[in-house]
Scaffold this active site. Structure first.
Site, PDB file in Angstrom:
ATOM      1  N   ASN A  55      25.434  -6.264  61.648  1.00 40.93           N
ATOM      2  CA  ASN A  55      24.717  -5.025  61.363  1.00 40.93           C
ATOM      3  C   ASN A  55      24.104  -4.878  59.990  1.00 40.93           C
ATOM      4  O   ASN A  55      24.374  -4.064  59.191  1.00 40.93           O
ATOM      5  CB  ASN A  55      25.496  -3.856  61.657  1.00 40.93           C
TER       6      ASN A  55
ATOM      7  N   ARG B 239      22.524  -0.909  58.865  1.00 41.50           N
ATOM      8  CA  ARG B 239      21.309  -0.465  59.878  1.00 41.50           C
ATOM      9  C   ARG B 239      21.764   0.593  60.500  1.00 41.50           C
ATOM     10  O   ARG B 239      20.761   1.641  60.714  1.00 41.50           O
ATOM     11  CB  ARG B 239      21.119  -1.613  60.658  1.00 41.50           C
ATOM     12  N   CYS B 240      22.917   0.779  60.940  1.00 43.87           N
ATOM     13  CA  CYS B 240      23.402   2.149  61.744  1.00 43.87           C
ATOM     14  C   CYS B 240      23.174   3.417  60.954  1.00 43.87           C
ATOM     15  O   CYS B 240      22.725   4.454  61.233  1.00 43.87           O
ATOM     16  CB  CYS B 240      24.836   2.097  62.062  1.00 43.87           C
ATOM     17  N   MET B 241      23.493   3.145  59.584  1.00 44.53           N
ATOM     18  CA  MET B 241      23.605   4.276  58.584  1.00 44.53           C
ATOM     19  C   MET B 241      22.091   4.798  58.209  1.00 44.53           C
ATOM     20  O   MET B 241      21.926   5.473  57.269  1.00 44.53           O
ATOM     21  CB  MET B 241      24.457   4.195  57.346  1.00 44.53           C
TER      22      MET B 241
END
Length: 409
Positions: free
Chosen positions: A353, A398-400
């Site tokens: 990620n 990337r999620c954050m």
């Protein structure tokens, strides 16, 4: 009119990003409810905030404007004079069965300053915060042991999922699980009322009122013409086809969608937990999504005749990507070097990620040292951030982050 949202790749130099600093909602996770809230562990708030601040500063140090969800939401509510309307909608979607409790919550929350109200909604409201004296049967029979009138939203620091920038617009998503479904309401009010975003030319390709689920971790912008979207635990095939029809019919610029099927399991909840773009011709990939010979079920969606969608099935993901991106060679870099033990361990902590902030430049978690060194061997510049507590939420850089503006590659 120049849209305030402009994202035509995964790798263009990142100019503006939306984050959410972990707050008191993280401390409202308990062992009894953490799985329902989609957590496997309870982060330590002072450290997770320190790590998130370092992540944000890393982005600023690389020329990125950092905006915060909680601030934009409060500014939008005030700008639109919609405090009561927003609160009513939030309470209606919070599954509060008692009219007396809902009325008391409204009185409690609306009395706060707008930013305080937004942060309290995000953190959750405990039963010991409001004294409700009711003899209604629904209240007398309520679960005395359950500590919340309104559940916390600890997943909010993963801003990637509730909404996703796409070209000069975005999707505002219908989230899969109840624990996250209210989250996209914040981006909805921002797009409707914030002076920077409302009526400024940004398209809403898909809103949160759809029946079928879609989440931003499955939405990857490979180029100004090509998207990749995961068919996953969190995004349905039906929603991908619906989005394709909208994009193809409305001159979005996107001409092809690669629908990539991945295992429907918590460890691989979104496409970006197992597959991210890091350079013009390089991707990270978790070997766990590949079958014999490295095959991955991929469905190519393109405009057909009479507004129909043409769908082609292929299994050679590398070839599909080469053809779609029109590059002669392409490298899929395995998480953890493809090792049978290291790969799943580092993927669990979001080794795949990565957040590209420019072509060939990525931000990663420091704990995934095998994957990070492997990326460097392929010529990628890796900027590591501390992650002992951030990783407990099962999401990476990337999620954050929700990019709002990237420079065109």
């Amino acid at each position: 009119m120049t849209s305030p949202i402009h994202v035509n790749s995964e790798i263009g130099k990142l100019k503006t990003v939306l984050l959410k600093r972990p707050g008191k909602e993280v401390e409202n996770i308990t062992p009894d409810i953490m799985y329902r809230l989609l957590f496997d562990d309870i982060p330590y708030l002072p450290t997770i905030q320190k790590e998130h601040d370092q992540f944000a500063q890393t982005l600023r140090d690389n020329g990125v404007e950092v905006l915060y969800l909680e601030n934009l939401a409060a500014e939008a509510i005030d700008a639109g004079d919609v405090k009561e309307a927003f609160l009513d909608k939030m309470l209606n979607e919070s599954h509060i069965k008692s009219p007396q409790v809902q009325a008391a919550l409204k009185d409690y929350l609306i009395s706060m300053a707008t930013l305080d109200m937004v942060e309290k909604i995000m953190a959750g409201v405990r039963t010991n915060e409001i004294d409700i004296k009711s003899k209604a049967l629904i209240d007398v029979s309520a679960d005395d042991d359950y500590p919340f009138y309104m559940d916390p939203m600890p997943n909010l620091y993963f801003t990637r999922d509730p909404a996703a920038s796409m070209g000069d617009g975005l999707t505002i998503n219908k989230m899969t699980f109840e624990a996250r479904q209210r989250e996209s309401m914040f981006m909805e009010v921002i797009m409707q009322h914030h002076p920077r975003f409302a009526n400024q030319g940004a398209q809403v390709w898909r809103d949160r009122d759809h029946i079928d689920r879609m989440e931003g971790g499955d939405e990857l912008i490979l180029s100004d013409k090509v998207l990749a979207i995961g068919i996953s635990q969190r995004t349905s095939a039906q929603s991908i086809e619906e989005l394709a029809k909208v994009l193809f019919a409305n001159h979005s610029g996107f001409e092809k969608i690669l629908a990539i099927k991945i295992p429907h399991k918590h460890a691989m909840m979104h496409l970006d937990t197992v597959f991210t773009m890091i350079d013009y011709d390089k991707f990270t990939i978790h070997p766990g999504i590949q079958g014999a010979g490295g095959m991955v079920d991929t469905y190519i969606l393109e405009p057909g005749n009479n507004d129909e969608i043409k769908i082609t099935h292929q299994t050679d993901l590398e070839k599909v990507l080469r053809d779609a991106l029109e590059v002669p060679e392409l490298t899929l870099i395995p998480c953890g070097g493809g090792d049978a033990v290291v790969a799943p361990r580092e993927q669990w902590n979001d080794g795949s990620n990565t957040l590209a902030i420019a072509p060939g430049v990525v931000v990663t978690y420091d704990r995934n040292y095998v994957s990070n060194e492997n990326l460097r061997q392929y010529g990628i510049k890796v900027i590591e951030v501390p992650s002992s507590e951030l990783s407990r939420g099962r999401g990476g850089p990337r999620c954050m982050s929700m990019p709002l503006v990237r420079r065109k590659t």
